[in-house]
Motif scaffolding. Structure first.
Motif, PDB file in Angstrom:
ATOM      1  N   ILE A  39     -32.102 -28.075 -18.966  1.00  0.00           N
ATOM      2  CA  ILE A  39     -32.698 -27.226 -20.002  1.00  0.00           C
ATOM      3  C   ILE A  39     -32.697 -28.018 -21.306  1.00  0.00           C
ATOM      4  CG2 ILE A  39     -32.475 -25.077 -21.306  1.00  0.00           C
ATOM      5  CD1 ILE A  39     -30.919 -23.971 -18.841  1.00  0.00           C
ATOM      6  N   LEU A  40     -33.894 -28.307 -21.803  1.00  0.00           N
ATOM      7  CA  LEU A  40     -34.021 -29.069 -23.033  1.00  0.00           C
ATOM      8  C   LEU A  40     -34.688 -28.198 -24.086  1.00  0.00           C
ATOM      9  CD1 LEU A  40     -35.328 -32.486 -21.620  1.00  0.00           C
ATOM     10  CD2 LEU A  40     -32.962 -31.782 -21.994  1.00  0.00           C
ATOM     11  N   SER A  41     -33.984 -27.961 -25.170  1.00  0.00           N
ATOM     12  CA  SER A  41     -34.524 -27.183 -26.279  1.00  0.00           C
ATOM     13  C   SER A  41     -33.935 -27.744 -27.568  1.00  0.00           C
ATOM     14  CB  SER A  41     -34.175 -25.694 -26.126  1.00  0.00           C
ATOM     15  OG  SER A  41     -34.624 -24.958 -27.241  1.00  0.00           O
ATOM     16  N   ARG A  42     -34.781 -28.343 -28.373  1.00  0.00           N
ATOM     17  CA  ARG A  42     -34.347 -29.018 -29.598  1.00  0.00           C
ATOM     18  C   ARG A  42     -33.355 -30.130 -29.267  1.00  0.00           C
ATOM     19  NH1 ARG A  42     -33.918 -23.818 -30.075  1.00  0.00           N
ATOM     20  NH2 ARG A  42     -31.624 -23.904 -30.075  1.00  0.00           N
ATOM     21  N   THR A  43     -33.535 -30.732 -28.102  1.00  0.00           N
ATOM     22  CA  THR A  43     -32.657 -31.812 -27.658  1.00  0.00           C
ATOM     23  C   THR A  43     -33.080 -33.125 -28.291  1.00  0.00           C
ATOM     24  OG1 THR A  43     -32.376 -30.657 -25.552  1.00  0.00           O
ATOM     25  CG2 THR A  43     -31.740 -32.991 -25.625  1.00  0.00           C
ATOM     26  N   ILE A  44     -32.103 -33.881 -28.781  1.00  0.00           N
ATOM     27  CA  ILE A  44     -32.394 -35.185 -29.371  1.00  0.00           C
ATOM     28  C   ILE A  44     -32.244 -36.248 -28.282  1.00  0.00           C
ATOM     29  CG2 ILE A  44     -31.733 -36.880 -31.118  1.00  0.00           C
ATOM     30  CD1 ILE A  44     -30.592 -34.563 -32.769  1.00  0.00           C
ATOM     31  N   LEU A  45     -33.347 -36.929 -27.967  1.00  0.00           N
ATOM     32  CA  LEU A  45     -33.349 -37.957 -26.929  1.00  0.00           C
ATOM     33  C   LEU A  45     -32.766 -39.262 -27.467  1.00  0.00           C
ATOM     34  CD1 LEU A  45     -36.842 -37.392 -25.252  1.00  0.00           C
ATOM     35  CD2 LEU A  45     -34.599 -36.553 -24.499  1.00  0.00           C
ATOM     36  N   PRO A  46     -32.491 -40.222 -26.564  1.00  0.00           N
ATOM     37  CA  PRO A  46     -31.921 -41.498 -27.016  1.00  0.00           C
ATOM     38  C   PRO A  46     -32.732 -42.208 -28.097  1.00  0.00           C
ATOM     39  CG  PRO A  46     -31.662 -41.297 -24.659  1.00  0.00           C
ATOM     40  CD  PRO A  46     -32.504 -40.132 -25.086  1.00  0.00           C
ATOM     41  N   ASP A  47     -34.068 -42.041 -28.057  1.00  0.00           N
ATOM     42  CA  ASP A  47     -34.886 -42.688 -29.091  1.00  0.00           C
ATOM     43  C   ASP A  47     -35.045 -41.795 -30.322  1.00  0.00           C
ATOM     44  OD1 ASP A  47     -36.549 -40.705 -28.213  1.00  0.00           O
ATOM     45  OD2 ASP A  47     -38.135 -42.037 -27.488  1.00  0.00           O
ATOM     46  N   GLN A  48     -34.255 -40.742 -30.386  1.00  0.00           N
ATOM     47  CA  GLN A  48     -34.168 -39.801 -31.511  1.00  0.00           C
ATOM     48  C   GLN A  48     -35.345 -38.840 -31.617  1.00  0.00           C
ATOM     49  OE1 GLN A  48     -32.119 -41.345 -35.145  1.00  0.00           O
ATOM     50  NE2 GLN A  48     -32.567 -43.352 -34.235  1.00  0.00           N
ATOM     51  N   ARG A  49     -36.221 -38.808 -30.587  1.00  0.00           N
ATOM     52  CA  ARG A  49     -37.252 -37.768 -30.545  1.00  0.00           C
ATOM     53  C   ARG A  49     -36.586 -36.431 -30.213  1.00  0.00           C
ATOM     54  NH1 ARG A  49     -41.388 -40.077 -26.230  1.00  0.00           N
ATOM     55  NH2 ARG A  49     -39.408 -40.956 -25.467  1.00  0.00           N
ATOM     56  N   VAL A  50     -37.067 -35.371 -30.829  1.00  0.00           N
ATOM     57  CA  VAL A  50     -36.581 -34.026 -30.551  1.00  0.00           C
ATOM     58  C   VAL A  50     -37.581 -33.355 -29.621  1.00  0.00           C
ATOM     59  CG1 VAL A  50     -35.914 -31.796 -31.527  1.00  0.00           C
ATOM     60  CG2 VAL A  50     -35.460 -33.905 -32.798  1.00  0.00           C
ATOM     61  N   VAL A  51     -37.126 -32.894 -28.464  1.00  0.00           N
ATOM     62  CA  VAL A  51     -38.032 -32.335 -27.461  1.00  0.00           C
ATOM     63  C   VAL A  51     -37.520 -30.989 -26.955  1.00  0.00           C
ATOM     64  CG1 VAL A  51     -38.796 -34.618 -26.688  1.00  0.00           C
ATOM     65  CG2 VAL A  51     -36.883 -33.492 -25.523  1.00  0.00           C
ATOM     66  N   ASN A  52     -38.459 -30.213 -26.387  1.00  0.00           N
ATOM     67  CA  ASN A  52     -38.123 -28.971 -25.701  1.00  0.00           C
ATOM     68  C   ASN A  52     -38.283 -29.113 -24.196  1.00  0.00           C
ATOM     69  OD1 ASN A  52     -37.470 -27.423 -28.017  1.00  0.00           O
ATOM     70  ND2 ASN A  52     -39.641 -27.227 -28.477  1.00  0.00           N
ATOM     71  N   ASN A  53     -38.985 -30.147 -23.771  1.00  0.00           N
ATOM     72  CA  ASN A  53     -39.102 -30.488 -22.360  1.00  0.00           C
ATOM     73  C   ASN A  53     -39.614 -31.912 -22.265  1.00  0.00           C
ATOM     74  OD1 ASN A  53     -42.089 -30.358 -22.501  1.00  0.00           O
ATOM     75  ND2 ASN A  53     -41.724 -28.156 -22.721  1.00  0.00           N
ATOM     76  N   LEU A  54     -39.536 -32.475 -21.063  1.00  0.00           N
ATOM     77  CA  LEU A  54     -39.982 -33.849 -20.865  1.00  0.00           C
ATOM     78  C   LEU A  54     -41.393 -33.884 -20.316  1.00  0.00           C
ATOM     79  CD1 LEU A  54     -36.847 -35.600 -19.283  1.00  0.00           C
ATOM     80  CD2 LEU A  54     -37.683 -35.803 -21.619  1.00  0.00           C
ATOM     81  N   THR A  55     -42.235 -34.700 -20.913  1.00  0.00           N
ATOM     82  CA  THR A  55     -43.564 -34.935 -20.362  1.00  0.00           C
ATOM     83  C   THR A  55     -43.428 -35.967 -19.253  1.00  0.00           C
ATOM     84  OG1 THR A  55     -44.079 -36.763 -21.858  1.00  0.00           O
ATOM     85  CG2 THR A  55     -44.562 -34.525 -22.640  1.00  0.00           C
ATOM     86  N   PRO A  56     -44.386 -36.041 -18.336  1.00  0.00           N
ATOM     87  CA  PRO A  56     -44.318 -37.081 -17.293  1.00  0.00           C
ATOM     88  C   PRO A  56     -44.185 -38.480 -17.852  1.00  0.00           C
ATOM     89  CG  PRO A  56     -45.968 -35.443 -16.742  1.00  0.00           C
ATOM     90  CD  PRO A  56     -45.519 -35.123 -18.148  1.00  0.00           C
ATOM     91  N   ALA A  57     -44.857 -38.737 -18.965  1.00  0.00           N
ATOM     92  CA  ALA A  57     -44.782 -40.075 -19.566  1.00  0.00           C
ATOM     93  C   ALA A  57     -43.359 -40.398 -20.051  1.00  0.00           C
ATOM     94  CB  ALA A  57     -45.759 -40.189 -20.735  1.00  0.00           C
ATOM     95  N   MET A  58     -42.690 -39.399 -20.610  1.00  0.00           N
ATOM     96  CA  MET A  58     -41.318 -39.605 -21.073  1.00  0.00           C
ATOM     97  C   MET A  58     -40.378 -39.837 -19.882  1.00  0.00           C
ATOM     98  SD  MET A  58     -40.768 -36.636 -23.902  1.00  0.00           S
ATOM     99  CE  MET A  58     -41.692 -36.551 -25.442  1.00  0.00           C
ATOM    100  N   ALA A  59     -40.559 -39.058 -18.841  1.00  0.00           N
ATOM    101  CA  ALA A  59     -39.624 -39.057 -17.725  1.00  0.00           C
ATOM    102  C   ALA A  59     -39.605 -40.362 -16.952  1.00  0.00           C
ATOM    103  CB  ALA A  59     -39.945 -37.911 -16.766  1.00  0.00           C
ATOM    104  N   VAL A  60     -40.662 -41.118 -16.977  1.00  0.00           N
ATOM    105  CA  VAL A  60     -40.688 -42.362 -16.206  1.00  0.00           C
ATOM    106  C   VAL A  60     -40.032 -43.510 -16.946  1.00  0.00           C
ATOM    107  CG1 VAL A  60     -42.781 -41.733 -14.947  1.00  0.00           C
ATOM    108  CG2 VAL A  60     -42.975 -43.003 -17.093  1.00  0.00           C
ATOM    109  N   SER A  61     -39.702 -43.295 -18.205  1.00  0.00           N
ATOM    110  CA  SER A  61     -39.092 -44.377 -18.983  1.00  0.00           C
ATOM    111  C   SER A  61     -37.590 -44.301 -18.882  1.00  0.00           C
ATOM    112  CB  SER A  61     -39.513 -44.272 -20.453  1.00  0.00           C
ATOM    113  OG  SER A  61     -39.008 -43.113 -21.033  1.00  0.00           O
ATOM    114  N   VAL A  62     -36.959 -45.435 -19.121  1.00  0.00           N
ATOM    115  CA  VAL A  62     -35.498 -45.517 -19.171  1.00  0.00           C
ATOM    116  C   VAL A  62     -35.142 -45.908 -20.578  1.00  0.00           C
ATOM    117  CG1 VAL A  62     -33.424 -46.642 -18.302  1.00  0.00           C
ATOM    118  CG2 VAL A  62     -35.348 -46.198 -16.769  1.00  0.00           C
ATOM    119  N   THR A  63     -34.341 -45.092 -21.224  1.00  0.00           N
ATOM    120  CA  THR A  63     -34.041 -45.322 -22.627  1.00  0.00           C
ATOM    121  C   THR A  63     -32.602 -45.787 -22.787  1.00  0.00           C
ATOM    122  OG1 THR A  63     -35.542 -43.510 -23.153  1.00  0.00           O
ATOM    123  CG2 THR A  63     -34.092 -44.269 -24.922  1.00  0.00           C
ATOM    124  N   HIS A  64     -32.408 -46.779 -23.639  1.00  0.00           N
ATOM    125  CA  HIS A  64     -31.058 -47.293 -23.931  1.00  0.00           C
ATOM    126  C   HIS A  64     -30.733 -47.003 -25.383  1.00  0.00           C
ATOM    127  CE1 HIS A  64     -30.812 -49.370 -20.073  1.00  0.00           C
ATOM    128  NE2 HIS A  64     -32.047 -49.800 -20.291  1.00  0.00           N
TER     129      HIS A  64
END
Length: 257
Positions: A232-257
């Motif tokens: 469940i993603l809601s106002r979640t801050i991703l590793p690259d500091q993007r704030v998302v409510n869900n993952l798009t297919p493009a986001m999900a295929v990437s690996v973030t460090h």
């Protein structure tokens, strides 16, 4: 080696200093030894089930193969104690000082560790199912391969801790600090991680199925984003500091460090 009768007689007379004593195969279940000092003592094969040990000082003691189930150790000093093979299930260790303590594979099921200081304690393979660890300090602690199913770690400080391969399924970590924690291969399925801080955390191959990551800060964390697809993603801050409510297919295929 001291005998139980002597210990209880001296305690009843008002003595509280029992440093460096040795007790073996003794039954002290339900006994009251609150306020005693047992620094550098050696207990083995003891029965301390349900004992009243409020504020007891066991600093640097060896307490092996001892039953402490249901014991009351609120505010106790357990710094550097070796609890090898001991059972502390349902014990009350709230506000206890447990820094640098050795609890390898210990049974701590349903234990009360509220506000306890567990800095740099060694809990490898320990069982902490349904443990109450709210506001506990686990900075630098080692919980690799520990089982913490449905444990409550709300507001706990777990920064710089190691929980590699730990089972935290169903655990509550609301508002917990997991900055720089190593949770690689950990099971966080159905865990409640809302408002948790996980900056720079190592999350490689961690399981997040149905975990709640609402308002969780994952900035700079190492995590495969595909593993967040069922969370469940809601106002979640991703590793690259993007704030998302869900993952798009493009986001999900990437690996973030």
């Amino acid at each position: 080696m001291m005998q139980v009768a002597e210990l209880l007689e001296r305690y009843a007379a008002g003595e509280r200093d029992f440093c460096e004593i040795e007790l073996k195969n003794a039954d002290l279940s339900q006994q009251n030894l609150s306020g005693s000092t047992f620094i550098k003592s050696k207990f083995s094969h003891m029965n301390l089930e349900g004992a009243y040990l409020y504020g007891v000082n066991f600093k640097h003691s060896y307490i092996a193969d001892t039953n402490l189930a249901g014991a009351l150790l609120c505010g106790a000093n357990l710094w550097g104690v070796n609890f090898q093979g001991s059972v502390l299930a349902e014990a009350n260790l709230s506000d206890a000082y447990i820094r640098g303590t050795y609890l390898l594979k210990a049974d701590l099921s349903k234990v009360n560790l509220q506000r306890a200081n567990l800095q740099r304690s060694y809990l490898w393979g320990a069982t902490l199912n349904h443990a109450d660890m709210r506001d506990a300090n686990l900075t630098g602690a080692n919980l690799d391969s520990a089982t913490l199913m449905f444990a409550d770690l709300s507001e706990a400080n777990c920064q710089d801790s190691s929980m590699k391969g730990a089972n935290l399924s169903g655990a509550c970590l609301i508002g917990a600090c997991l900055d720089r924690a190593n949770l690689s291969h950990a099971n966080l399925s159905m865990a409640e991680l809302s408002e948790a801080r996980m900056k720079f955390a190592q999350l490689t191959d961690a399981i997040f199925q149905q975990a709640n990551l609402s308002s969780t800060n994952l900035a700079y964390a190492q995590v495969q984003l595909q593993r967040l697809q069922d969370a469940i993603l809601s106002r979640t801050i991703l590793p690259d500091q993007r704030v998302v409510n869900n993952l798009t297919p493009a986001m999900a295929v990437s690996v973030t460090h």
